[in-house]
Enzyme design. Structure first.
Site, short mmCIF file in Angstrom:
data_model
loop_
_atom_site.label_atom_id
_atom_site.label_comp_id
_atom_site.label_asym_id
_atom_site.label_seq_id
_atom_site.Cartn_x
_atom_site.Cartn_y
_atom_site.Cartn_z
N GLY A 166 -28.57 -7.36 -29.81
CA GLY A 166 -28.80 -8.69 -30.57
C GLY A 166 -28.76 -9.96 -29.79
N ILE A 167 -28.10 -10.37 -28.65
CA ILE A 167 -28.24 -11.33 -27.58
C ILE A 167 -29.29 -11.17 -26.89
CG2 ILE A 167 -27.01 -12.61 -25.75
CD1 ILE A 167 -24.25 -11.60 -26.96
N THR A 244 -24.61 -13.28 -19.02
CA THR A 244 -23.56 -13.70 -20.08
C THR A 244 -22.80 -12.91 -20.66
OG1 THR A 244 -25.47 -13.44 -21.65
CG2 THR A 244 -25.10 -15.80 -20.35
N ALA A 245 -22.85 -11.43 -20.05
CA ALA A 245 -22.39 -10.50 -20.74
C ALA A 245 -20.70 -10.19 -20.73
CB ALA A 245 -23.07 -9.03 -20.16
N ARG A 246 -20.45 -9.54 -19.16
CA ARG A 246 -18.81 -9.41 -18.90
C ARG A 246 -19.22 -9.39 -17.59
NH1 ARG A 246 -17.42 -11.08 -23.04
NH2 ARG A 246 -16.12 -10.12 -24.55
N ASP A 270 -21.64 -17.01 -16.66
CA ASP A 270 -20.93 -17.42 -17.54
C ASP A 270 -19.57 -16.67 -17.79
OD1 ASP A 270 -20.08 -19.06 -20.00
OD2 ASP A 270 -21.06 -17.58 -21.31
N GLU A 275 -11.54 -13.03 -14.85
CA GLU A 275 -11.20 -14.51 -15.57
C GLU A 275 -9.82 -14.83 -15.81
OE1 GLU A 275 -13.88 -14.71 -19.11
OE2 GLU A 275 -15.43 -13.99 -17.92
N HIS A 293 -17.19 -19.27 -19.31
CA HIS A 293 -17.20 -18.21 -20.29
C HIS A 293 -17.47 -19.22 -21.73
CE1 HIS A 293 -16.01 -14.02 -22.07
NE2 HIS A 293 -16.83 -14.47 -23.01
N GLY A 295 -20.07 -18.90 -23.80
CA GLY A 295 -21.26 -18.40 -24.54
C GLY A 295 -20.97 -18.64 -26.00
N THR A 296 -20.01 -18.85 -26.53
CA THR A 296 -19.83 -19.11 -28.16
C THR A 296 -18.94 -20.39 -28.30
OG1 THR A 296 -17.89 -17.50 -28.12
CG2 THR A 296 -20.21 -16.58 -28.79
O1 LIG Z 1 -17.52 -13.20 -24.94
C1 LIG Z 1 -17.58 -13.36 -26.20
C2 LIG Z 1 -17.76 -12.23 -27.03
O2 LIG Z 1 -17.37 -10.89 -26.80
O3 LIG Z 1 -17.72 -12.46 -28.13
#
Ligand SMILES: O=CC(=O)O
Length: 332
Positions: A166-167, A244-246, A270, A275, A293, A295-296
Site C-alpha cells: 500500500g505505501i 520509511t519501513a522499519r 524515518d 529507536e 519516525h 511517517g504517520t
Molecule cells: O510505523 C508505523 C506503522 O507501522 O503504522
C-alpha cells in the site's frame, strides 16, 4: 448484577478518536493495566487482573510496558483473550506464531497509513537527492551553501521500490509526478492494475539498476537486514537510499560504511534499528536526512488509525471476526 459487556484491555493510549472510543463503552468494559514495565505487566497478568478479557487494543508505544508480544508474554495472558488489535501497519512487535498457538487473532492497519507515510517517503527522496539536509545544516550554522554539493534531479532517475504494498503504491503515484522510472521487487509479482506501470524485476536487478532505492517492506525474520554489505556491493556507486519501513530491514553498521565509502551518496531515514537511539555514524553525517519516525505523525492519519483499530475491536465483539486480520492469519 453481572454485565454482559466484553472486557477489553487498553495497552497504550487513545489520543484522537475519543468519541469513537467512548462509544465502544456501550459494548465493552475497559481495563487499563497499572504496570509500568514488562516484569510488572507479567506479574499483574499472573495475579488475575486481566482475567476474562476478550480483546486488547495496543499501540506501538505500549511496547514500553509489555515488551514484545511473544510466547513468554502471551502464555501469561488469560485464555479468554481472543483478539489483539494493533494500532499500526507494521506489527513486528508481535510474534504472529505465538499468538496463533494461543488462539489469539491479531489485526493491523491496512491502507489508513499509506498516504501519510508515502508523503514522508517522497520528502526524503527529494531531500536526499537534492542535498537539502546539508543546506539546512549549513544555513543554521551561518554558512550560505558552504560545501553543499550540487544535488540531482529526480526526473528520469530509476526508483527501485522494495515492497510494492500500500505505501509503495502510494509512493509510486507521487513519484510519477516527478517523472521517475519505477521498478519494484516483491516475493510475488502483482497484477497489472496494482503495478500501475511499475516494472517487476528480481531483487538483484533492483539493487543494480536503481538510482534511488526505497525500502517499503515489513520487518520479519525473512526481511531483517535484507540490505547489508553484500547488497550494498551490488548497488550503483552513489546510490540514494530511503527507509520509511522499519530500521532493522537495513543493517545500520553496513549503511554507515557504505556512506563512508561513497557507495551510498545520501540517504533519508524515518526509522532506525534501535529507536529512539540513532547510530552515531548516521547522526554525525549531514548526508543523512533524519526524521524521528514521523511517517504517520499527523492528526488526520492518527485519528483514522485509531478509528480503524477500534473498528476491529467492535467487529471482534459483535461478529467474532476481525476487519483486517494480519496476513499470517488470513482465512483462520
Ligand atoms: O510505523 C508505523 C506503522 O507501522 O503504522
Amino acid at each position: 448484577m453481572s454485565s454482559n459487556k466484553k472486557k477489553i484491555l487498553l495497552l497504550g493510549e487513545i489520543e484522537h478518536a475519543h468519541s469513537e472510543w467512548s462509544s465502544l463503552g456501550d459494548i465493552a468494559e475497559i481495563i487499563v493495566p497499572t504496570a509500568c514495565d514488562r516484569a510488572e505487566f507479567i506479574q499483574e497478568s499472573k495475579s488475575g487482573a486481566f482475567d476474562g478479557v476478550f480483546g486488547a487494543y495496543r499501540t506501538f508505544l505500549s511496547e514500553a510496558i509489555t515488551g514484545r508480544i511473544d510466547e513468554e508474554l502471551v502464555s501469561t495472558l488469560p485464555k479468554s483473550l481472543k483478539f489483539l488489535c494493533h494500532n499500526g501497519a507494521g506489527y513486528d512487535q508481535i510474534d504472529p506464531e505465538a499468538c496463533t498457538r494461543h488462539d489469539i487473532r491479531v489485526s493491523n492497519i491496512q491502507t489508513a497509513v499509506d498516504d501519510a507515510t508515502a508523503d514522508v517517503n517522497i520528502f526524503l527522496i527529494i531531500g536526499a537527492l537534492r542535498n537539502f539536509n546539508q543546506g539546512m545544516v549549513q544555513l543554521r550554522e551561518g554558512n550560505w551553501l558552504e560545501g553543499v554539493p550540487m544535488g540531482h534531479d529526480p526526473e528520469g532517475k530509476t526508483l527501485g521500490i522494495l515492497g510494492l504494498g500500500g505505501i509503495g503504491r502510494a509512493l509510486k503515484k507521487r513519484t510519477d509526478a516527478f517523472d521517475m522510472k519505477v521498478i519494484y521487487h516483491n516475493r510475488t509479482r502483482l497484477s497489472p492494475v496494482l503495478e500501475n506501470g511499475a516494472e517487476y524485476v528480481s531483487f538483484d536487478d533492483l539493487l543494480s539498476r536503481s538510482d534511488v532505492i526505497s525500502l517499503n517492506l515489513p520487518l520479519n525474520s525473512a526481511t531483517r537486514h535484507i540490505i547489508s554489505t553484500k547488497e550494498f556491493s551490488k548497488m550503483k556507486d552513489g546510490v540514494v537510499i530511503v527507509n520509511t519501513a522499519r530500521g532493522a530491514v537495513m543493517d545500520e553498521d553496513a549503511l554507515v560504511q557504505a556512506l563512508a565509502s561513497g557507495k551510498v551518496r545520501s540517504c533519508g531515514l524515518d526509522v532506525f534499528e534501535d529507536e529512539p537511539k540513532v547510530h552515531p555514524g548516521l547522526l554525525s553525517n549531514p548526508r543523512v536526512m533524519l526524521i524521528p519516525h514521523m511517517g504517520t505523525h499527523c492528526h488526520e492519519t492518527r485519528t483514522a488509525m485509531e478509528c480503524w483499530t477500534i473498528d476491529n475491536l467492535r467487529s471482534a465483539i459483535t461478529t467474532g471476526k476481525l476487519k483486517s486480520p494480519i496476513p499470517e492469519q488470513a482465512g483462520m
